[in-house]
Scaffold this motif. Structure first.
Motif, PDB file in Angstrom:
ATOM      1  N   VAL A  15       0.935  -1.413  -0.201  1.00  0.00           N
ATOM      2  CA  VAL A  15      -0.139   0.003   0.161  1.00  0.00           C
ATOM      3  C   VAL A  15       1.033   1.236  -0.017  1.00  0.00           C
ATOM      4  O   VAL A  15       0.680   2.190  -0.741  1.00  0.00           O
ATOM      5  N   HIS A  16       1.958   1.242   0.897  1.00  0.00           N
ATOM      6  CA  HIS A  16       2.773   2.149   0.905  1.00  0.00           C
ATOM      7  C   HIS A  16       3.388   2.596  -0.416  1.00  0.00           C
ATOM      8  O   HIS A  16       3.539   3.652  -1.058  1.00  0.00           O
ATOM      9  N   THR A  17       3.885   1.454  -1.083  1.00  0.00           N
ATOM     10  CA  THR A  17       4.591   1.609  -2.313  1.00  0.00           C
ATOM     11  C   THR A  17       3.643   2.342  -3.387  1.00  0.00           C
ATOM     12  O   THR A  17       3.939   2.883  -4.360  1.00  0.00           O
ATOM     13  N   LEU A  18       2.358   1.565  -3.503  1.00  0.00           N
ATOM     14  CA  LEU A  18       1.389   2.012  -4.408  1.00  0.00           C
ATOM     15  C   LEU A  18       1.080   3.548  -4.307  1.00  0.00           C
ATOM     16  O   LEU A  18       0.649   4.336  -5.090  1.00  0.00           O
ATOM     17  N   GLY A  19       1.183   3.899  -2.848  1.00  0.00           N
ATOM     18  CA  GLY A  19       0.639   5.382  -2.490  1.00  0.00           C
ATOM     19  C   GLY A  19       1.995   6.354  -3.302  1.00  0.00           C
ATOM     20  O   GLY A  19       1.750   7.535  -3.509  1.00  0.00           O
ATOM     21  N   GLN A  20       2.924   5.767  -3.278  1.00  0.00           N
ATOM     22  CA  GLN A  20       4.208   6.773  -3.839  1.00  0.00           C
ATOM     23  C   GLN A  20       4.120   6.375  -5.433  1.00  0.00           C
ATOM     24  O   GLN A  20       5.022   7.280  -6.277  1.00  0.00           O
ATOM     25  N   HIS A  21       3.247   5.681  -5.986  1.00  0.00           N
ATOM     26  CA  HIS A  21       3.065   5.623  -7.618  1.00  0.00           C
ATOM     27  C   HIS A  21       2.089   6.434  -8.125  1.00  0.00           C
ATOM     28  O   HIS A  21       0.882   5.796  -7.510  1.00  0.00           O
ATOM     29  N   SER A  22       2.225   7.329  -8.929  1.00  0.00           N
ATOM     30  CA  SER A  22       1.284   8.560  -9.138  1.00  0.00           C
ATOM     31  C   SER A  22      -0.051   7.818 -10.086  1.00  0.00           C
ATOM     32  O   SER A  22      -1.016   8.498  -9.847  1.00  0.00           O
ATOM     33  N   GLN A  23       0.193   6.858 -10.504  1.00  0.00           N
ATOM     34  CA  GLN A  23      -0.806   6.179 -11.409  1.00  0.00           C
ATOM     35  C   GLN A  23      -1.556   4.942 -10.821  1.00  0.00           C
ATOM     36  O   GLN A  23      -2.030   4.164 -11.536  1.00  0.00           O
ATOM     37  N   SER A  24      -1.521   4.799  -9.465  1.00  0.00           N
ATOM     38  CA  SER A  24      -1.952   3.558  -8.939  1.00  0.00           C
ATOM     39  C   SER A  24      -3.260   4.024  -7.999  1.00  0.00           C
ATOM     40  O   SER A  24      -3.431   3.088  -6.982  1.00  0.00           O
ATOM     41  N   SER A  25      -3.855   5.021  -7.995  1.00  0.00           N
ATOM     42  CA  SER A  25      -4.936   5.396  -6.921  1.00  0.00           C
ATOM     43  C   SER A  25      -6.096   4.452  -7.073  1.00  0.00           C
ATOM     44  O   SER A  25      -6.699   4.440  -6.179  1.00  0.00           O
ATOM     45  N   GLN A  26      -6.422   3.763  -8.170  1.00  0.00           N
ATOM     46  CA  GLN A  26      -7.574   2.846  -8.221  1.00  0.00           C
ATOM     47  C   GLN A  26      -6.993   1.292  -8.258  1.00  0.00           C
ATOM     48  O   GLN A  26      -7.887   0.699  -8.530  1.00  0.00           O
ATOM     49  N   VAL A  27      -6.042   1.033  -7.385  1.00  0.00           N
ATOM     50  CA  VAL A  27      -5.352  -0.401  -7.307  1.00  0.00           C
ATOM     51  C   VAL A  27      -5.945  -0.989  -5.991  1.00  0.00           C
ATOM     52  O   VAL A  27      -5.530  -0.153  -4.653  1.00  0.00           O
ATOM     53  N   LEU A  28      -6.717  -2.090  -5.775  1.00  0.00           N
ATOM     54  CA  LEU A  28      -6.751  -2.543  -4.703  1.00  0.00           C
ATOM     55  C   LEU A  28      -5.879  -3.891  -4.356  1.00  0.00           C
ATOM     56  O   LEU A  28      -5.439  -4.464  -5.169  1.00  0.00           O
ATOM     57  N   VAL A  29      -5.648  -4.259  -3.167  1.00  0.00           N
ATOM     58  CA  VAL A  29      -4.467  -4.915  -2.908  1.00  0.00           C
ATOM     59  C   VAL A  29      -5.234  -6.243  -1.731  1.00  0.00           C
ATOM     60  O   VAL A  29      -5.780  -5.807  -0.726  1.00  0.00           O
ATOM     61  N   GLN A  30      -4.936  -7.451  -2.249  1.00  0.00           N
ATOM     62  CA  GLN A  30      -5.023  -8.546  -1.322  1.00  0.00           C
ATOM     63  C   GLN A  30      -3.932  -9.318  -1.107  1.00  0.00           C
ATOM     64  O   GLN A  30      -3.160  -9.577  -2.020  1.00  0.00           O
ATOM     65  N   VAL A  31      -3.490  -9.709   0.371  1.00  0.00           N
ATOM     66  CA  VAL A  31      -2.466 -10.439   0.366  1.00  0.00           C
ATOM     67  C   VAL A  31      -2.574 -11.755   1.130  1.00  0.00           C
ATOM     68  O   VAL A  31      -3.217 -11.706   2.215  1.00  0.00           O
ATOM     69  N   LYS A  32      -2.303 -13.144   0.788  1.00  0.00           N
ATOM     70  CA  LYS A  32      -2.749 -14.234   1.363  1.00  0.00           C
ATOM     71  C   LYS A  32      -1.335 -15.055   1.114  1.00  0.00           C
ATOM     72  O   LYS A  32      -0.992 -15.319   0.072  1.00  0.00           O
ATOM     73  N   ASP A  33      -0.693 -15.757   2.274  1.00  0.00           N
ATOM     74  CA  ASP A  33       0.565 -16.221   2.176  1.00  0.00           C
ATOM     75  C   ASP A  33       1.619 -16.012   1.220  1.00  0.00           C
ATOM     76  O   ASP A  33       2.053 -16.633   0.803  1.00  0.00           O
ATOM     77  N   GLY A  34       1.735 -14.498   1.210  1.00  0.00           N
ATOM     78  CA  GLY A  34       2.877 -13.912   0.553  1.00  0.00           C
ATOM     79  C   GLY A  34       2.576 -13.601  -0.982  1.00  0.00           C
ATOM     80  O   GLY A  34       3.373 -12.992  -1.528  1.00  0.00           O
ATOM     81  N   ALA A  35       1.314 -13.919  -1.216  1.00  0.00           N
ATOM     82  CA  ALA A  35       0.641 -13.946  -2.781  1.00  0.00           C
ATOM     83  C   ALA A  35       0.104 -12.659  -2.631  1.00  0.00           C
ATOM     84  O   ALA A  35      -0.929 -12.664  -2.150  1.00  0.00           O
ATOM     85  N   VAL A  36       0.150 -11.608  -3.615  1.00  0.00           N
ATOM     86  CA  VAL A  36      -0.533 -10.422  -3.746  1.00  0.00           C
ATOM     87  C   VAL A  36      -1.221 -10.411  -4.959  1.00  0.00           C
ATOM     88  O   VAL A  36      -0.975 -10.682  -5.879  1.00  0.00           O
TER      89      VAL A  36
END
Length: 105
Positions: A15-36
């Motif tokens: 989430v922090h990394t995406l927040g620094q990427h200007s073209q990713s404001s509409q990206v959702l993230v899920q993490v399970k057992d290290g798989a994103v």
């Protein structure tokens, strides 16, 4: 043997990394057992590729499942990559129930 990072720590960094990427404001993230799993809208193929590579490079990420959609603007409201989709998941509005935006509550 190296200690594995928790899904929570991985998600925080993603989430922090995406927040620094200007073209990713509409990206959702899920993490399970290290798989994103990434889903949402990006403006073009280059942004999609950049985001996938950034996330794959994060410590503890074992795999990246990308469900990112390149938003051409044809089926959305808003600027490229920042779409507000009309019926994004294909569900019938009647199945979703009535939503009254003017009603407090």
């Amino acid at each position: 043997m190296a200690t594995e990072r928790s899904d929570t720590l991985i998600a925080d960094e993603v989430v922090h990394t995406l927040g620094q990427h200007s073209q990713s404001s509409q990206v959702l993230v899920q993490v399970k057992d290290g798989a994103v799993t990434l889903s949402g809208d990006v403006p073009d193929a280059a942004a999609k590729r950049d985001i996938e590579e950034l996330i794959a490079g994060i410590q503890g990420v074992r795999d990246v499942h990308s469900h990112l959609h390149i938003d051409s603007g044809n089926s959305s409201f808003g600027s490229r990559g920042e779409a507000v989709r009309d019926n994004p998941d294909g569900r019938d509005d009647a199945q979703m129930g009535d939503i009254d935006l003017d009603k407090d509550g």
